[in-house]
Motif scaffolding. Structure first.
Motif, short mmCIF file in Angstrom:
data_model
loop_
_atom_site.label_atom_id
_atom_site.label_comp_id
_atom_site.label_asym_id
_atom_site.label_seq_id
_atom_site.Cartn_x
_atom_site.Cartn_y
_atom_site.Cartn_z
N ALA A 117 -6.11 -1.47 -8.17
CA ALA A 117 -4.81 -1.67 -7.89
C ALA A 117 -4.18 -0.33 -8.59
O ALA A 117 -4.52 -0.13 -9.62
N ASN B 27 0.03 1.44 0.53
CA ASN B 27 -0.53 0.32 1.26
C ASN B 27 -0.37 0.48 2.85
O ASN B 27 -0.69 -0.40 3.56
N ILE C 123 -3.34 -1.21 11.30
CA ILE C 123 -4.92 -1.45 11.25
C ILE C 123 -5.08 -2.07 12.80
O ILE C 123 -4.64 -2.91 13.20
N GLN D 123 -3.62 -5.24 14.31
CA GLN D 123 -3.99 -6.53 13.73
C GLN D 123 -2.98 -6.90 12.72
O GLN D 123 -3.09 -7.99 12.28
N ASN D 124 -1.81 -5.99 12.24
CA ASN D 124 -1.19 -6.57 11.22
C ASN D 124 0.54 -6.31 11.65
O ASN D 124 1.21 -5.51 11.17
N PHE E 157 5.67 -8.24 8.39
CA PHE E 157 5.55 -7.38 7.20
C PHE E 157 5.00 -8.29 6.27
O PHE E 157 4.86 -7.79 4.97
N LEU E 158 4.05 -9.18 6.47
CA LEU E 158 3.29 -9.69 5.54
C LEU E 158 1.91 -8.60 5.44
O LEU E 158 1.78 -8.42 4.31
N ASP E 159 1.19 -8.31 6.50
CA ASP E 159 0.06 -7.56 6.33
C ASP E 159 0.36 -5.92 6.61
O ASP E 159 -0.47 -5.11 6.52
N ARG F 236 2.43 -3.56 4.79
CA ARG F 236 2.90 -3.96 3.36
C ARG F 236 3.92 -2.65 2.82
O ARG F 236 3.34 -1.60 2.15
N ILE F 237 5.11 -2.75 3.25
CA ILE F 237 6.00 -1.93 2.50
C ILE F 237 6.38 -2.39 1.08
O ILE F 237 5.99 -3.72 0.90
N VAL G 275 7.76 -4.00 -2.02
CA VAL G 275 8.86 -4.79 -2.66
C VAL G 275 9.44 -4.23 -3.82
O VAL G 275 8.71 -3.45 -4.71
N ASP H 217 7.50 -3.83 -6.99
CA ASP H 217 6.36 -2.93 -7.10
C ASP H 217 6.89 -1.48 -7.59
O ASP H 217 6.04 -0.67 -7.78
N PRO I 57 -6.23 -0.72 -2.58
CA PRO I 57 -7.21 -1.13 -3.74
C PRO I 57 -8.62 -1.06 -3.16
O PRO I 57 -9.38 -0.49 -3.86
N PRO I 58 -9.01 -1.49 -2.12
CA PRO I 58 -10.52 -1.57 -1.61
C PRO I 58 -10.99 -0.15 -1.86
O PRO I 58 -11.90 0.21 -2.03
#
Lengths: 285, 752
Positions: free
Chosen positions: B624, B662, B666, B674-675, B678-680, B682-683, B685, B688, B742-743
Motif C-alpha cells: 500500500a 489505482n 480492467i 470489468q470495472n 466508481f467502486l472498482d 478507483r479515483i 477519495v 487518500d 498494492p498487488p
C-alpha cells in the motif's frame, strides 16, 4: 412492486411467507436500493422492518448485547457500552461506506447481503455472534457463520428474516479487532478482511480465540487452525507467525479485479497478525 | 488616445500594477452550486419530453448482421427507435464520430451504441431496449496496444494505415510520427552511461462527477435546440449539424453548468442521437448516461507502452535521448501519440533527441482528450529514466534537471525555439523550498519530476455590454470549468477600472456569438481573457467618445483611467471626470447603448512548465502506498484569481495521484470492461490525500496583455513520474508499470 411496512414480526413473516414473487427485506437499504436502482434486482415485494418493535434497539441480555436488525452503524458507534465490550465488531461495522451510509447501514443487512467481502461478518464470526431468525416455524438462534452459503445467498428459508444479532457476554481480559485491506482509505470493498477475538488468563496466556476471514473464499471463513495457534500461547511473535501461516493456508481466493491470489493470501496473514496484536493489547487493557 | 496595451502611466517593460487581477474574490457560481440552484445537463426539462436510452454492444468486437426493433417499436409508450440507418452518410470529417455515437457495420468495443429508443418514461425505454433484437457475429478482439500492433492481431478497420506506417506491423497501426534533431546514436556513444527502460500505463478516465446529459428538440421545420453539458457547445453545434445534415445556423446549442470535463466533454456521444430521436418522434428527448455508460462508452485516455533511452555523463549532462511511444486510442484513429512524442523531452535542452509515436486502434472506447492529452505518460517514462540515471551517479535529481533545463532560446525537441519560459524558475523554487530538505521517515521516499504543456489559443468571441445603470454584462462562448467567469469578470473590471461585482459574465448560447473553440488546451483564461480585455478596450473607446461629445472636445483628447473618462491633459480643457455610470445613464441620448466586442483566432498562448515534489510511504508488507506530502511548483504567467490557479494545480496533482496509484480500465479475457463504476475504478477519495501545497510562479507570457498563461493541464503532466520516482525510492525497486496498485508494488518488493 408492493411496499409493506409491518409493525410486528408475525405480520412481517406472514407477508414474506405469502409472497408469490421475489421478496426482499428493507432495513437500511444501502445494498437493496443500490441493487434496485442498477436493475440487478426487481423485487415484487419489499418489506420494511424498521417499524417493528425491537428492530432499532441495542439491549443488554445475559451480559451480552442484542442488536436489532435495523440498528445503523452510526447508532452502534455512538453506543459507548457496546463499543467498550466489542470494539472489533463496531469498528468493522463502521468501516462500511460513507458517513451517510453509516446512518442507514445495518449489521444484519451486511450479513444477509451475503457478500464474502462484508466487513462486519469476520468480526462477528470472531466474536461468536448468534443470529436470531424469525419465520413461519417460529424463532431460532443460529451461529453467524451459518447464514451466508455462497456469494449473494443465505441459508434463510422462505418467510424467514433476521430480527437481531446477539454478541455474547465477554469474559475478563478479552479483546477483539478487525482490519481490512483496501487500495484506498475508505469507500471501498475489502480485498481481505480479518477479525480476531481472544481471551487471556491471569498469566497472559491465551485461553480462547476465534479468527474470522473475509474476501478470500466464497463465504467468510472460521479459521480454527489460526485460533489453535494462539490458544495456549502468550500471543508472542512465534505464535503470531504460526497463526498468520494458518490464515494464509486457509485462504481459497480468486484472481479478480480487486486482487490476485498471491496478494490476498499473503496480506491475509499480515492483517491477521496486525489484528491479533490490537486484540491482544485490548485484552491486556 | 492611449488605449493600447499600456496602462496610463505605465512605462514600457515595467510590471503592471493590478487592482483586481491577483485578488481572490468570491466565485460567481458558488451560491448556485452549494444550494443546488445551478442547472446541470440533466436539470433541463421540456413539455412533452421523452426519455431516451441507448442499447449497447455486450461484445468487444462483432459484426452487426441485423437489428430488429419491431417489438420495441410496438411497445406502448415508445415513440421512436433509431439505429445507424436513421443517420445519413454524414461528412467524412465526422464519420468516425458518427460511428462512435451509433455503430455501423461493426460494434467495435464493449459498450458501443447500436440502437436507441425514446419513450414516455425511463422504465418503458429500458423495457424497450430489451425488446430490440441484434444479431451479432462475434469477432476476435484486441485491447492491448502492443498486441494490437502485431502483424497477426485482429484488425478493426481494413486499410486504415497511412503512408507513415512501415511494413511488418498490423493494420491497427494508423499513423507514425517522428520528431527530433541531432544524431542520437552519436550522442549515446559519448555518454558515460546509457539507460534504456520500458514502461506501461493503463487507460484512465477523466472521472468527471457529472455524467453526460442533454435535452434535444428538433421539429419538422428543421429548426433545432439542444441543451447540453459540454466543454464546447459550438463544437456540439457544428458536429451535430454535420452528422444530421442540417445548417449550423438552424441548431442553437446552450451549455449547462458543467460538473467536470477534463477533456472528456470535448466531443459528442448522446447529442446526435437525442436529436435524431427527437426528429423522428417530433417530441423533445432527454438523455442522460449512467456511470456505467460513462465508463464503458465515453472517452478515457490511451493506455501506453513506451521505451525510453537516455545517455548521461557523470556530471549529469544528457548527451542524447530517444523514445518510442505506442498509444492505443480505442476503436478509431486519433490517440495522442503525437502530443506524447512532442512533449516527452520538451523540458530539456538536448543536442540529440528523437521521438517516434505510434497511433494504434484497439477494441476499446475511442480515447477522448484528458488534461494535457498524451503528455503525462510520456513524462512518466522520460522522468523515470532521468531520475534513475541521476540517482545512479549520486547526483541531486533537481540539479540534473537544472543542468539540462530548456530555457529561452532552446530549440525544443519538437521543433520550435522557446521564448521566455519558467522551467528553471520552478526547479529553483523546488530546490529552495523547505520540502526538499525535510527529513523522511521509515519506508518513505521522495520524488521529483518536470512537466510541459503547449497551451492553445484559437477562435474566440467576447461581447461586453454596458447596461443603462452602468453595470457590465460580459458574454463569452466557453463553458466555465475552471473559474473563467470569475477571471473574465476580473479582467473586465480591471480594464474598465470598476469593482469586480459590477461585472457579470455569462456563457452565451451559439446564437449569441460567433465561433468559439472548445474549452480545452488551457486556452480560456488566456484567449477569452485576451478577447475580454480587447472588448473592454473597445468599449472604453466608445465611452471616451461619449464624454468627448458631452464636453465638446476631440475624442483623442479623452483618456480612460480609474473607471472614468478624463481629459487627457491640461490642453484638453478642464472637465470633471465622467464615470462609467454617468456615461451609461446618458448613452441613449449620445448615440445609443455602449458595448465592446472582440473576435480573434488567439495566438501567443505561452507554453507552461511545472515541477512536482512528492513524498510517499510504502507498506512493505502489503504494498500500500500513502502520499505523505506533495508540493506543486508551476508557472502561471500571471495568476488572475490565485485561488483558482491553486485549485488547478491541486486538481491536476490529485488526478495524477489516482492515475499513478489505482486507476485503470480492467478488461476480462472476453474484452469486456470489468470495472465500470466508481467502486472498482478507483479515483482518490479525500482521505487518500494530503494537502497539496502550491507555489505559483509568474513569468509573464509576452503573448497576453496581462502575461497570462494557461494553467489547467500542465499540473497533470509531472505527477505520474514524481510519484513513481518517490515510490521507487521508498520500495527500493524501480516501478515501471502504472498503476502502482498494492498487488503490483508488493510483487515488485517480493521479487526485488
Amino acid at each position: 412492486m408492493i411496499y409493506e411496512v409491518p409493525e410486528t414480526v408475525d405480520s412481517a413473516v406472514a407477508l414474506l411467507s405469502g409472497a408469490t414473487g421475489s421478496a426482499r427485506i428493507l432495513a437500511g437499504g444501502t445494498d437493496l436500493l443500490v441493487q434496485m436502482k442498477s436493475g440487478v434486482v426487481e423485487p415484487d415485494l419489499v418489506v420494511d422492518i424498521k417499524r417493528i418493535d425491537g428492530m432499532k434497539s441495542i439491549a443488554q441480555e445475559d451480559g451480552g448485547w442484542r442488536i436489532g436488525a435495523a440498528v445503523s452503524g452510526a447508532e452502534m458507534g455512538e453506543h459507548q457500552a457496546l463499543c467498550a465490550a466489542w470494539p472489533g465488531v463496531v469498528e468493522a461495522m463502521e468501516l462500511i461506506g460513507s458517513t451517510q451510509v453509516q446512518g442507514r447501514a445495518t449489521l444484519a443487512g451486511n450479513l444477509c447481503n451475503a457478500s464474502p467481502a462484508a466487513d462486519s461478518v469476520p468480526a462477528m464470526v470472531a466474536a461468536g455472534a448468534v443470529v436470531r431468525v424469525a419465520g413461519p416455524d417460529g424463532v431460532r438462534d443460529i451461529p453467524v457463520e451459518e447464514i451466508p452459503v455462497k456469494p449473494g445467498k443465505t441459508s434463510l428459508g422462505k418467510g424467514e428474516f433476521v430480527t437481531s444479532v446477539f454478541l455474547p457476554a465477554r469474559p475478563v481480559n478479552s479483546g477483539d479487532a478487525y482490519l481490512r485491506f483496501i487500495p484506498r482509505t475508505e469507500m471501498d470493498i475489502a480485498v481481505v478482511g480479518c477479525g480476531v477475538s481472544l481471551t487471556l488468563d491471569e498469566a497472559g496466556t491465551c485461553t480462547a480465540a476465534r479468527v474470522g476471514l473475509g474476501a478470500v473464499a466464497a463465504t467468510v471463513l472460521v479459521v480454527e487452525d489460526a485460533a489453535a495457534a494462539l490458544i495456549g500461547s502468550k500471543a508472542d511473535d512465534t505464535a503470531l507467525d504460526k497463526m498468520a501461516a494458518a490464515v494464509s493456508a486457509a485462504c481459497k481466493p480468486i484472481d479478480d479485479k480487486r486482487g490476485t491470489v498471491a496478494f490476498r493470501t499473503h496480506v491475509a496473514g499480515v492483517l491477521a497478525k496486525r489484528a491479533a496484536k490490537i486484540a491482544l493489547a485490548r485484552a491486556q487493557g | 488616445m492611449p488605449l493600447d496595451d499600456q496602462t496610463p502611466g505605465q512605462k514600457p517593460g515595467e510590471a503592471r500594477q493590478f487592482k483586481v487581477v491577483g485578488t481572490r474574490p468570491l466565485r460567481p457560481d458558488g451560491i448556485d452550486k452549494v444550494t443546488g440552484r445551478a442547472r446541470f445537463g440533466a436539470d433541463m426539462s421540456a413539455p412533452g419530453m421523452l426519455i431516451g436510452r441507448v442499447l449497447r454492444s455486450p461484445h468487444a468486437h462483432a459484426r452487426i448482421r441485423s437489428i430488429d426493433a419491431s417489438k420495441a417499436e410496438a411497445l406502448e409508450g415508445v415513440k421512436a427507435v433509431v439505429t445507424r440507418a436513421d443517420f445519413g452518410a454524414g461528412d467524412d470529417d465526422v464519420a468516425d464520430i458518427l460511428d462512435n455515437c451509433m455503430a455501423g457495420e461493426k460494434a467495435l468495443y464493449d459498450g458501443h451504441a447500436v440502437a436507441a429508443v425514446a419513450a414516455t418514461s425511463a422504465a418503458i425505454a429500458r423495457k424497450a431496449l430489451k425488446l430490440i433484437d441484434v444479431d451479432y457475429e462475434t469477432l476476435p478482439h484486441v485491447v492491448d496496444v502492443d498486441a494490437a500492433m502485431k502483424p497477426d492481431a485482429p484488425v478493426l478497420h481494413e486499410g486504415l494505415s497511412d503512408e507513415t506506417v512501415p511494413d511488418g506491423v498490423s493494420q491497427n497501426v494508423v499513423h507514425r510520427v517522428e520528431f527530433g534533431h541531432g544524431d542520437v546514436e552519436a550522442g549515446f556513444a559519448k555518454a558515460d552511461k546509457v539507460l534504456e527502460r520500458s514502461f506501461k500505463t493503463a487507460a484512465t478516465h477523466q472521472g468527471y462527477i457529472e455524467p453526460h446529459a442533454c435535452l434535444a428538440t428538433m421539429g419538422t421545420d428543421g429548426i433545432a435546440d439542444l441543451w447540453v453539458c459540454t466543454q464546447g457547445h459550438y463544437m456540439v453545434r457544428n458536429t451535430c449539424a454535420a452528422i444530421l445534415g442540417i445548417d449550423q445556423g438552424k441548431l442553437r446549442v446552450t451549455a449547462s453548468e458543467i460538473g467536470g470535463g477534463f477533456g472528456g466533454k470535448t466531443t459528442v456521444f448522446l447529442e446526435p442521437v437525442a436529436l435524431a430521436l427527437s426528429r423522428k418522434a417530433n417530441r423533445p428527448v432527454k438523455m442522460t448516461m449512467t456511470r456505467e455508460e460513462v465508463l464503458r462508452a465515453t472517452g478515457p485516455t490511451s493506455s501506453t507502452s513506451i521505451d525510453v533511452k537516455i545517455g548521461m555523463n557523470k556530471d549529469g549532462k544528457i548527451t542524447a535521448a530517444s523514445a518510442d511511444l505506442r498509444y492505443q486510442g480505442g476503436a478509431y484513429q486519433g490517440s495522442p501519440a503525437d502530443m506524447g512524442s512532442m512533449t516527452a523531452f520538451a523540458p530539456y535542452d538536448l543536442e540529440n533527441v528523437k521521438t517516434v509515436g505510434w497511433d494504434v486502434v484497439t477494441n476499446r472506447p475511442k480515447a477522448a482528450a484528458y488534461r494535457a492529452p498524451g503528455a503525462p505518460m510520456a513524462a512518466f517514462a522520460v522522468e523515470s529514466v532521468v531520475d534513475e540515471l541521476a540517482k545512479g551517479f549520486g547526483l541531486d535529481p533537481l540539479d540534473v534537471r537544472l543542468k539540462n533545463a530548456a530555457r529561452e532560446g532552446t530549440k525544443s525537441s519538437y521543433g520550435p525555439t522557446f521564448p521566455a519560459i519558467g522551467l528553471e524558475a520552478t526547479l529553483q523554487a523546488a530546490k529552495d523550498h523547505p520540502h526538499w530538505k525535510a527529513p523522511l521517515g521509515p519506508n518513505q521516499g521522495r520524488g521529483v519530476a518536470c512537466g510541459f504543456w503547449f497551451n492553445f489559443g484559437g477562435d474566440t468571441c467576447v461581447s461586453l455590454n454596458i447596461t443603462p445603470d452602468g453595470t457590465v454584462t460580459l458574454s463569452e462562448g466557453n463553458p466555465d470549468i475552471g473559474g473563467s467567469r470569475a477571471s473574465m469578470s476580473m479582467m473586465a473590471a480591471e480594464e474598465l477600472g470598476i469593482p469586480y461585482d459590477q461585472v457579470r459574465t455569462v456563457i452565451a448560447d451559439t446564437g449569441a456569438l460567433g465561433q468559439n473553440e472548445v474549452t480545452d488546451g488551457s486556452r480560456v483564461t488566456f484567449a477569452v481573457g485576451l478577447a475580454t480585455i480587447k472588448a473592454a478596450r473597445n468599449a472604453k473607446k466608445v465611452l471616451c467618445e461619449r464624454a468627448a461629445m458631452v464636453w465638446g472636445i476631440d475624442p483623442e483628447a479623452v483618456e480612460w483611467a480609474d473607471g472614468c473618462a478624463r481629459p487627457a491633459g491640461d490642453n484638453a480643457g478642464k472637465f470633471p471626470p465622467m464615470s462609467l455610470k454617468e456615461i451609461a445613464a446618458i448613452a441613449s441620448n449620445t448615440g445609443g447603448p455602449v458595448a465592446g466586442h472582440f473576435e480573434v483566432n488567439a495566438e501567443g498562448a505561452g507554453v507552461s512548465f511545472a515541477t512536482h515534489m512528492v513524498d510517499t510511504e510504502v507498506d512493505p508488507e502489503t504494498g500500500a502506498v500513502k502520499v505523505v506530502r506533495y508540493t506543486v511548483f508551476q508557472d502561471a504567467g500571471k495568476a488572475v484569481h490565485p485561488a483558482y490557479v491553486e485549485g488547478q494545480f491541486q486538481g491536476g496533482a490529485v488526478q495524477g495521484i489516482g492515475w499513478a496509484l489505482n486507476e485503470e480500465y480492467i478488461y476480462g479475457e472476453d474484452g469486456r470492461l470489468q470495472n465500470p463504476g466508481f467502486l472498482d475504478y478507483r479515483i482518490p477519495v479525500a482521505s487518500d490525500l494530503p494537502m497539496i501545497d502550491t507555489v505559483i510562479l509568474e513569468i509573464p507570457n509576452p503573448g497576453h496583455p496581462y502575461g497570462v498563461r494557461g494553467v489547467g493541464e500542465t499540473s497533470i503532466v509531472p505527477p505520474l513520474a514524481a510519484i513513481a520516482n518517490s515510490v521507487s525510492e521508498a520500495a527500493g525497486v524501480r516501478m515501471t508499470d502504472l498503476p502502482m496498485s498494492p498487488p503490483k508494488v508488493l510483487a515488485a518488493i517480493q521479487n526485488g
